[in-house]
Structures are given as C-alpha cells and as structure tokens.
Write a protein that holds these residues in place. Structure first.
Motif, mmCIF file in Angstrom:
data_model
loop_
_atom_site.group_PDB
_atom_site.id
_atom_site.type_symbol
_atom_site.label_atom_id
_atom_site.label_comp_id
_atom_site.label_asym_id
_atom_site.label_seq_id
_atom_site.Cartn_x
_atom_site.Cartn_y
_atom_site.Cartn_z
ATOM 1 N N LEU A 172 0.828 -1.203 0.000
ATOM 2 C CA LEU A 172 0.000 0.000 0.000
ATOM 3 C C LEU A 172 0.865 1.257 0.000
ATOM 4 C CD1 LEU A 172 -2.853 1.094 0.078
ATOM 5 C CD2 LEU A 172 -2.770 1.012 2.561
ATOM 6 N N ARG A 173 1.947 1.261 0.765
ATOM 7 C CA ARG A 173 2.827 2.431 0.764
ATOM 8 C C ARG A 173 3.451 2.641 -0.607
ATOM 9 N NH1 ARG A 173 4.800 0.241 5.572
ATOM 10 N NH2 ARG A 173 6.721 -0.342 4.484
ATOM 11 N N TRP A 205 -8.791 9.481 -2.337
ATOM 12 C CA TRP A 205 -8.955 8.047 -2.118
ATOM 13 C C TRP A 205 -8.825 7.737 -0.640
ATOM 14 C CZ3 TRP A 205 -5.163 4.907 0.025
ATOM 15 C CH2 TRP A 205 -3.897 5.477 0.160
ATOM 16 N N VAL A 206 -9.357 6.594 -0.248
ATOM 17 C CA VAL A 206 -9.263 6.133 1.137
ATOM 18 C C VAL A 206 -9.309 4.606 1.116
ATOM 19 C CG1 VAL A 206 -11.752 6.183 1.559
ATOM 20 C CG2 VAL A 206 -10.188 6.400 3.475
ATOM 21 N N LEU A 207 -8.587 3.976 2.049
ATOM 22 C CA LEU A 207 -8.600 2.516 2.196
ATOM 23 C C LEU A 207 -9.672 2.158 3.223
ATOM 24 C CD1 LEU A 207 -6.994 -0.035 1.224
ATOM 25 C CD2 LEU A 207 -5.855 0.055 3.437
ATOM 26 N N LEU A 257 -2.037 -0.928 10.446
ATOM 27 C CA LEU A 257 -1.554 -0.361 9.188
ATOM 28 C C LEU A 257 -1.011 1.047 9.401
ATOM 29 C CD1 LEU A 257 -4.318 -1.537 6.675
ATOM 30 C CD2 LEU A 257 -2.027 -2.468 6.965
ATOM 31 N N ALA A 258 -1.681 1.840 10.263
ATOM 32 C CA ALA A 258 -1.178 3.182 10.562
ATOM 33 C C ALA A 258 0.186 3.109 11.241
ATOM 34 C CB ALA A 258 -2.179 3.941 11.420
ATOM 35 N N SER A 259 0.365 2.121 12.125
ATOM 36 C CA SER A 259 1.661 1.968 12.799
ATOM 37 C C SER A 259 2.756 1.523 11.845
ATOM 38 C CB SER A 259 1.533 0.955 13.940
ATOM 39 O OG SER A 259 1.342 -0.368 13.438
ATOM 40 N N ARG A 260 2.375 0.940 10.702
ATOM 41 C CA ARG A 260 3.358 0.490 9.707
ATOM 42 C C ARG A 260 3.609 1.536 8.622
ATOM 43 N NH1 ARG A 260 6.721 -2.812 11.219
ATOM 44 N NH2 ARG A 260 7.089 -3.427 9.052
ATOM 45 N N GLY A 261 3.161 2.773 8.856
ATOM 46 C CA GLY A 261 3.510 3.861 7.952
ATOM 47 C C GLY A 261 2.462 4.246 6.947
ATOM 48 N N VAL A 262 1.288 3.611 6.967
ATOM 49 C CA VAL A 262 0.207 4.021 6.067
ATOM 50 C C VAL A 262 -0.437 5.296 6.633
ATOM 51 C CG1 VAL A 262 -1.947 3.344 4.964
ATOM 52 C CG2 VAL A 262 -0.179 1.634 5.402
ATOM 53 N N ALA A 263 -0.664 6.290 5.767
ATOM 54 C CA ALA A 263 -1.204 7.575 6.220
ATOM 55 C C ALA A 263 -2.559 7.377 6.895
ATOM 56 C CB ALA A 263 -1.328 8.539 5.042
ATOM 57 N N ALA A 264 -2.675 7.912 8.129
ATOM 58 C CA ALA A 264 -3.912 7.722 8.892
ATOM 59 C C ALA A 264 -5.104 8.412 8.241
ATOM 60 C CB ALA A 264 -3.724 8.238 10.323
ATOM 61 N N ALA A 303 -10.016 4.197 6.882
ATOM 62 C CA ALA A 303 -11.361 4.260 7.469
ATOM 63 C C ALA A 303 -11.773 2.842 7.857
ATOM 64 C CB ALA A 303 -12.371 4.862 6.498
ATOM 65 N N ALA A 304 -12.516 2.706 8.950
ATOM 66 C CA ALA A 304 -12.916 1.387 9.450
ATOM 67 C C ALA A 304 -14.400 1.389 9.785
ATOM 68 C CB ALA A 304 -12.095 0.998 10.680
#
Length: 382
Positions: free
Chosen positions: A290-291, A303-305, A339-346, A350-351
């Motif tokens: 993803l990064r 876009w948003v995951l 995923l946020a802790s692994r560098g994906v932009a917060a 969305a959850a």
C-alpha cells in the motif's frame, strides 16, 4: 621287432592328431559363437544408442523451439514494456494537463458564477424599474385620456357659450399645453422603456451565454471527474495485483469484486480482536504494497482505504464484546491501527463494522460461518 614298434607308434599318432584337430575345430566354433553373440550385443547396444540419439535430437529440437519461443516472448515483453512506458508517460502528461485544466475550469467557474449572480441581480433591478415606469406610463396615459375628454368638453362648451370665448380659448390653450407636455413626457418614457428593453435583452443574452459557459464547465468537470474515477480504478487494480503477487494464491485470501477479503482466522483468534503473529506478518506485506502504491497516487486524488469487519451469525455476549457489532468493529479498528503503525497515512484509512448482517455465504453451516468471518479491504473515493 623294431618294425612292429614303429608301426605301433605310427598308429598311436593319428588319434591324437584327430583329437587335436577336433579340439581346434571346437575352439574355432566356440570363438565364432562368441563373436556372433558379441556382434548381436553390439548391434543391440548400437540400436539403443541410435534410439537414445534420436530422443536426444528430438529433445534438442524441442528445446530449440522453446528457446525460440522464449526469445519471441522476450522480444514481445520488451515491446510491451516499452509501450506501457510510453502509455504511462502519456498518462502522466495527460493527468498534469487535466489538473491544470481543472484548476483553470474551477477559476473560470467561480468567475462565471459571480458574473451570473451579478447578471441576475441586474435583471431583477431592471425588472423592478421597468415595472415602476410602466405603472407611471399607465398613469400618464390615463391623464392624457382625461385631458382629451376635458378638451372635448371644452370644445362643446365653446359651441354653446359664445360669450365666454376668450376665457375658454385661454383655457383650451392651457389644456393643449398640458397635453403637449404629457405627450413629450410619454415619448421620453417610451424612449427610456426602449433603452431598458435593450438593456434587458443584453442582460438575458449575457445570462444565456453564462448558462452555456456553466453547462460547458459542467461537462468538462464531469469529464475530469470521470478521468479521476478511472485513474482511481487503475490504481485500485494495480493495488490488488500487487497484493496477489505478495500474498500469493491462498484459499483464505481472495478478491471478491472490488474488495480484498481476509478470513478472520488468518488474523485473529476466535472471539478476539487481538492480531496474531501470522496476521501481523500478512498485514506487513499489505502495508508495504500500500505504501508503494500510495507513493504513485496523486496527492489531490480523494482516495481512502476502507476496512470492513464482518462476523458469522452465531451470537457473542462477553464483557468486551456484548454483540457481533462490537467484535466486527474492534477487528476492523485493530487492522486500521496496525496499518497506521506500519507507515500508512492515517488520513487515508477508514474502518467500519457490520456484524453478521452482510453475509457473503447464506449457508447455515461451518463452511458458511467460516466464509462470513472476514475482513474486507478496498480502495474507494471519499
């Protein structure tokens, strides 16, 4: 006596000679049999080698064909890579040009909107002014009619009253002067109305032109939005393709429509929202992919995951999870935080949790339960 011994010695040599000759013949026959057997063996060996050589020749031919095919495939692949590189450069140039056109279209749209609002205000003010002047013109027309009737009355009185001719003529002159003044005022008002009508026509033409510009701007904006949606779809396809390469073909990982589906057992223990070590390893690969993809997506593309949690229909009632709503939502949030802790932009995450109310498999058995316990991930627009 000597003669008998000599004759006896001569008779004794011949059987030995015959025996030796027979032995020699047997040896020769044996040797010929050995040569015959050896020749047969050599023929068999040579025949087998010929067959092996034929097989090797066939294999060499097949390998040569495969090598030629691989070379052709390599050439085609290089051509395809070159073509895709050109298309990517063209797409990048087109994207930059569309971004510039979109910015210009936004500025022009704002200007057109302001001009259109001013035109509507001008038209509204002109309509009010025209209505007032039309009312004034109507009043003036009534006054002219009244004066005309008055003049007719005066003329009748002139016929009846000859003695007061001088005063009546003076009165008729005054009435005529007032009528001429009113006529000039009516002409001036009509000229002013003509100018107002011309201004109104110009305002309406400007409004129509502004509407055409707004419609054209809308079409251009729709085309630009369609291009952005297509661009987002291309990045989403690239993201799914990268995930397939990274995670491989596994029965507990699959693509359904525009969603990438993880079975819950791959990430979480039963009845828990804590990620297991194996699940974190899978999400590490997802975060890396993803990064990498996110670095190529334009920053202005909205876009948003989306991460959605689902459970099976069997109820849960614990202190931590009173229902499947809480369990599915907690699992989706756990994936989001990791995923946020692994560098994906917060701000791109969305959850949501859907409990058991959006099943993928309607079956009421263990297979259906296992398919419905899942985490769905998809790239979508905001």
């Amino acid at each position: 006596m000597a003669g008998r011994r000599h004759a006896a010695r001569t008779v004794d040599i011949w059987p030995g000679f015959v025996d030796a000759l027979a032995t020699l013949i047997l040896v020769i026959v044996f040797i010929m049999m050995i040569f015959t057997l050896f020749e047969f063996y050599l023929k068999d060996v040579i025949s087998g080698r010929d067959q092996a050589l034929a097989q090797l020749s066939a294999q060499i031919g097949q390998l040569a064909d495969q090598l030629a095919l691989e070379r052709r495939s390599s050439v085609e692949l290089r051509d395809t890579v070159a073509r895709l590189t050109d298309e990517l450069q063209a797409s990048t140039s087109m994207r930059e040009r569309l971004q510039q056109e979109l910015a210009a279209a936004n500025a022009q749209g704002n200007k057109v909107s302001a001009d259109l609002e001013d035109a509507f205000k001008t038209i509204e003010a002109d309509k009010e002014k025209i209505d007032a002047q039309l009312a004034e013109l109507d009043a003036l027309r009534k006054n002219v009619q009244t004066l005309t009737l008055l003049r007719e009355e005066l003329e009748k009185k002139l016929d009846e009253q000859g003695g007061a001719l001088t005063s009546e003529r003076q009165l008729s002159k005054d009435a005529q002067a007032r009528a001429d003044l009113l006529t000039r005022q009516i002409a001036a008002l009509q000229e002013q109305i003509s100018r107002l009508n011309a201004a109104l026509d110009a305002s309406e033409a400007k409004a129509r032109e502004s509407q055409v510009q707004v419609a054209d701007l809308g079409r251009r904006l729709n085309a630009a939005l369609a291009g952005r949606v297509e661009e987002l779809s291309r990045f989403r396809s690239e993201f799914f393709g990268r995930l397939r390469q990274v995670l491989g073909n596994r029965p507990d990982l699959r693509v359904v429509g525009d969603r990438f589906v993880f079975q819950s057992e791959l990430l979480f223990p039963s009845g828990s929202a804590e990620l297991e070590a194996g699940g974190r390893a899978q999400l590490d690969q997802l975060a890396d992919a993803l990064r990498d993809i996110a670095s190529h997506i334009p920053a202005d593309l909205p876009w948003v995951l989306q991460i959605d949690g689902h459970t099976d229909r069997r109820p849960i009632a614990t202190a931590q999870f009173p229902s499947n709503w809480e369990l599915s939502t907690s699992r989706a949030i756990s994936v989001l935080k990791y995923l946020a802790s692994r560098g994906v932009a917060a701000d791109r995450l969305a959850a949501a949790g859907f409990g058991e109310f959006q099943p993928m498999d309607p079956r009421d058995d263990e297979i259906g339960y296992r398919r419905n316990r899942r985490i769905e991930i998809k790239i979508t627009s905001r």
